[in-house]
Scaffold this motif. Sequence first.
Motif, PDB file in Angstrom:
ATOM      1  N   GLU A   3      13.534 -24.782 -67.313  1.00  0.00           N
ATOM      2  CA  GLU A   3      12.744 -25.784 -68.025  1.00  0.00           C
ATOM      3  C   GLU A   3      12.166 -26.748 -67.010  1.00  0.00           C
ATOM      4  O   GLU A   3      12.812 -27.049 -66.013  1.00  0.00           O
ATOM      5  N   PRO A   4      11.048 -27.376 -67.209  1.00  0.00           N
ATOM      6  CA  PRO A   4      10.060 -27.003 -68.214  1.00  0.00           C
ATOM      7  C   PRO A   4       9.123 -25.920 -67.700  1.00  0.00           C
ATOM      8  O   PRO A   4       8.804 -25.873 -66.526  1.00  0.00           O
ATOM      9  N   VAL A   5       8.707 -25.071 -68.611  1.00  0.00           N
ATOM     10  CA  VAL A   5       7.733 -24.027 -68.319  1.00  0.00           C
ATOM     11  C   VAL A   5       6.415 -24.447 -68.936  1.00  0.00           C
ATOM     12  O   VAL A   5       6.372 -24.906 -70.072  1.00  0.00           O
ATOM     13  N   THR A   6       5.340 -24.299 -68.188  1.00  0.00           N
ATOM     14  CA  THR A   6       3.998 -24.606 -68.664  1.00  0.00           C
ATOM     15  C   THR A   6       3.228 -23.304 -68.828  1.00  0.00           C
ATOM     16  O   THR A   6       3.254 -22.454 -67.933  1.00  0.00           O
ATOM     17  N   GLN A  62     -12.284 -13.120 -72.238  1.00  0.00           N
ATOM     18  CA  GLN A  62     -10.890 -12.829 -71.944  1.00  0.00           C
ATOM     19  C   GLN A  62     -10.183 -14.081 -71.444  1.00  0.00           C
ATOM     20  O   GLN A  62     -10.820 -14.993 -70.927  1.00  0.00           O
ATOM     21  N   ARG A  63      -8.860 -14.090 -71.604  1.00  0.00           N
ATOM     22  CA  ARG A  63      -8.037 -15.146 -71.035  1.00  0.00           C
ATOM     23  C   ARG A  63      -6.779 -14.515 -70.464  1.00  0.00           C
ATOM     24  O   ARG A  63      -6.171 -13.645 -71.094  1.00  0.00           O
ATOM     25  N   LEU A  64      -6.419 -14.956 -69.296  1.00  0.00           N
ATOM     26  CA  LEU A  64      -5.133 -14.616 -68.711  1.00  0.00           C
ATOM     27  C   LEU A  64      -4.335 -15.909 -68.738  1.00  0.00           C
ATOM     28  O   LEU A  64      -4.693 -16.882 -68.070  1.00  0.00           O
ATOM     29  N   LEU A  65      -3.301 -15.933 -69.547  1.00  0.00           N
ATOM     30  CA  LEU A  65      -2.441 -17.111 -69.633  1.00  0.00           C
ATOM     31  C   LEU A  65      -1.284 -16.911 -68.670  1.00  0.00           C
ATOM     32  O   LEU A  65      -0.667 -15.840 -68.636  1.00  0.00           O
ATOM     33  N   VAL A  66      -0.989 -17.938 -67.908  1.00  0.00           N
ATOM     34  CA  VAL A  66       0.079 -17.865 -66.920  1.00  0.00           C
ATOM     35  C   VAL A  66       1.178 -18.853 -67.292  1.00  0.00           C
ATOM     36  O   VAL A  66       0.895 -19.973 -67.726  1.00  0.00           O
ATOM     37  N   ALA A  67       2.424 -18.392 -67.171  1.00  0.00           N
ATOM     38  CA  ALA A  67       3.586 -19.258 -67.365  1.00  0.00           C
ATOM     39  C   ALA A  67       4.040 -19.702 -65.983  1.00  0.00           C
ATOM     40  O   ALA A  67       4.313 -18.870 -65.115  1.00  0.00           O
ATOM     41  N   CYS A  68       4.106 -21.016 -65.785  1.00  0.00           N
ATOM     42  CA  CYS A  68       4.479 -21.565 -64.484  1.00  0.00           C
ATOM     43  C   CYS A  68       5.748 -22.389 -64.606  1.00  0.00           C
ATOM     44  O   CYS A  68       5.948 -23.103 -65.584  1.00  0.00           O
ATOM     45  N   TRP A  69       6.563 -22.279 -63.591  1.00  0.00           N
ATOM     46  CA  TRP A  69       7.772 -23.077 -63.468  1.00  0.00           C
ATOM     47  C   TRP A  69       7.842 -23.545 -62.032  1.00  0.00           C
ATOM     48  O   TRP A  69       7.735 -22.738 -61.115  1.00  0.00           O
ATOM     49  N   GLY A  70       7.976 -24.835 -61.847  1.00  0.00           N
ATOM     50  CA  GLY A  70       7.969 -25.358 -60.490  1.00  0.00           C
ATOM     51  C   GLY A  70       6.637 -25.088 -59.824  1.00  0.00           C
ATOM     52  O   GLY A  70       5.582 -25.335 -60.387  1.00  0.00           O
ATOM     53  N   ALA A  71       6.683 -24.493 -58.661  1.00  0.00           N
ATOM     54  CA  ALA A  71       5.469 -24.286 -57.873  1.00  0.00           C
ATOM     55  C   ALA A  71       4.766 -22.969 -58.148  1.00  0.00           C
ATOM     56  O   ALA A  71       3.718 -22.715 -57.574  1.00  0.00           O
ATOM     57  N   GLY A  72       5.325 -22.115 -59.003  1.00  0.00           N
ATOM     58  CA  GLY A  72       4.680 -20.822 -59.109  1.00  0.00           C
ATOM     59  C   GLY A  72       4.773 -20.152 -60.454  1.00  0.00           C
ATOM     60  O   GLY A  72       5.517 -20.575 -61.336  1.00  0.00           O
ATOM     61  N   PRO A  73       4.011 -19.070 -60.610  1.00  0.00           N
ATOM     62  CA  PRO A  73       4.004 -18.318 -61.863  1.00  0.00           C
ATOM     63  C   PRO A  73       5.261 -17.476 -62.034  1.00  0.00           C
ATOM     64  O   PRO A  73       5.806 -16.953 -61.060  1.00  0.00           O
ATOM     65  N   GLY A 101      15.133 -14.739 -71.849  1.00  0.00           N
ATOM     66  CA  GLY A 101      15.361 -16.171 -72.005  1.00  0.00           C
ATOM     67  C   GLY A 101      14.404 -16.835 -72.969  1.00  0.00           C
ATOM     68  O   GLY A 101      14.409 -18.059 -73.100  1.00  0.00           O
ATOM     69  N   GLY A 102      13.552 -16.060 -73.641  1.00  0.00           N
ATOM     70  CA  GLY A 102      12.647 -16.621 -74.629  1.00  0.00           C
ATOM     71  C   GLY A 102      11.216 -16.821 -74.156  1.00  0.00           C
ATOM     72  O   GLY A 102      10.344 -17.142 -74.966  1.00  0.00           O
ATOM     73  N   LEU A 103      10.938 -16.640 -72.878  1.00  0.00           N
ATOM     74  CA  LEU A 103       9.574 -16.864 -72.382  1.00  0.00           C
ATOM     75  C   LEU A 103       8.599 -15.829 -72.926  1.00  0.00           C
ATOM     76  O   LEU A 103       7.447 -16.156 -73.221  1.00  0.00           O
ATOM     77  N   GLY A 104       9.024 -14.591 -73.104  1.00  0.00           N
ATOM     78  CA  GLY A 104       8.147 -13.572 -73.678  1.00  0.00           C
ATOM     79  C   GLY A 104       7.671 -13.974 -75.061  1.00  0.00           C
ATOM     80  O   GLY A 104       6.494 -13.840 -75.391  1.00  0.00           O
TER      81      GLY A 104
END
Length: 176
Positions: A3-6, A62-73, A101-104
């Motif tokens: 946490e937190p994931v953007t 199109q959109r590519l959505l990225v999940a980031c935590w800290g400094a990276g995807p 962990g629920g991110l999917g």
Amino acid sequence: MPEPVTIRPATREDLPALHPVIERAYRGESARAGWTHEADLIKQGARTDLATLEAIVVDPSQRLLVACWGAGPIGCVHVNDIGGGRAYLGLLCVDPMLQAGGLGKQLVAAAEACARQLFGSQMMEMTVFEQRTELIAFYERRGYRRAGEKRDYSILLDPPLFMDVLVKPLSPAASA
């Protein structure tokens, strides 16, 4: 899950760090640390490349959505407006060490919201290898249903692989 994931639209600058996450999640021995890999079905070759990812990022349909935590995807999902009120969900991945962990689930929900809000989609479609029954069950728990259609996998393999088409209606109040 950390946490937190953007979750946000990917930029060109994200791609060099995101590409290895995608490859780790789908291919090779590192993918086996997670449960969503294709390593047992496709033994060699890359899942994608930087040029393909960049083409997605710059395409307004199109959109590519990225999940980031800290400094990276740590994950991503691709949404493609395919017309007729339909969008296609693909390239869903989470770093194998962070799966379950629920991110999917969060990425699927973000893709559905993107399809509704950005493209005005009323239906989401995807394809999943027919052999991946546990992955199909994951999507069915999110409201997806088999459409009764199979498609050839885009790469010719021996033996050939087939994909089940899954669909889900997207209403303005729909949630994952």
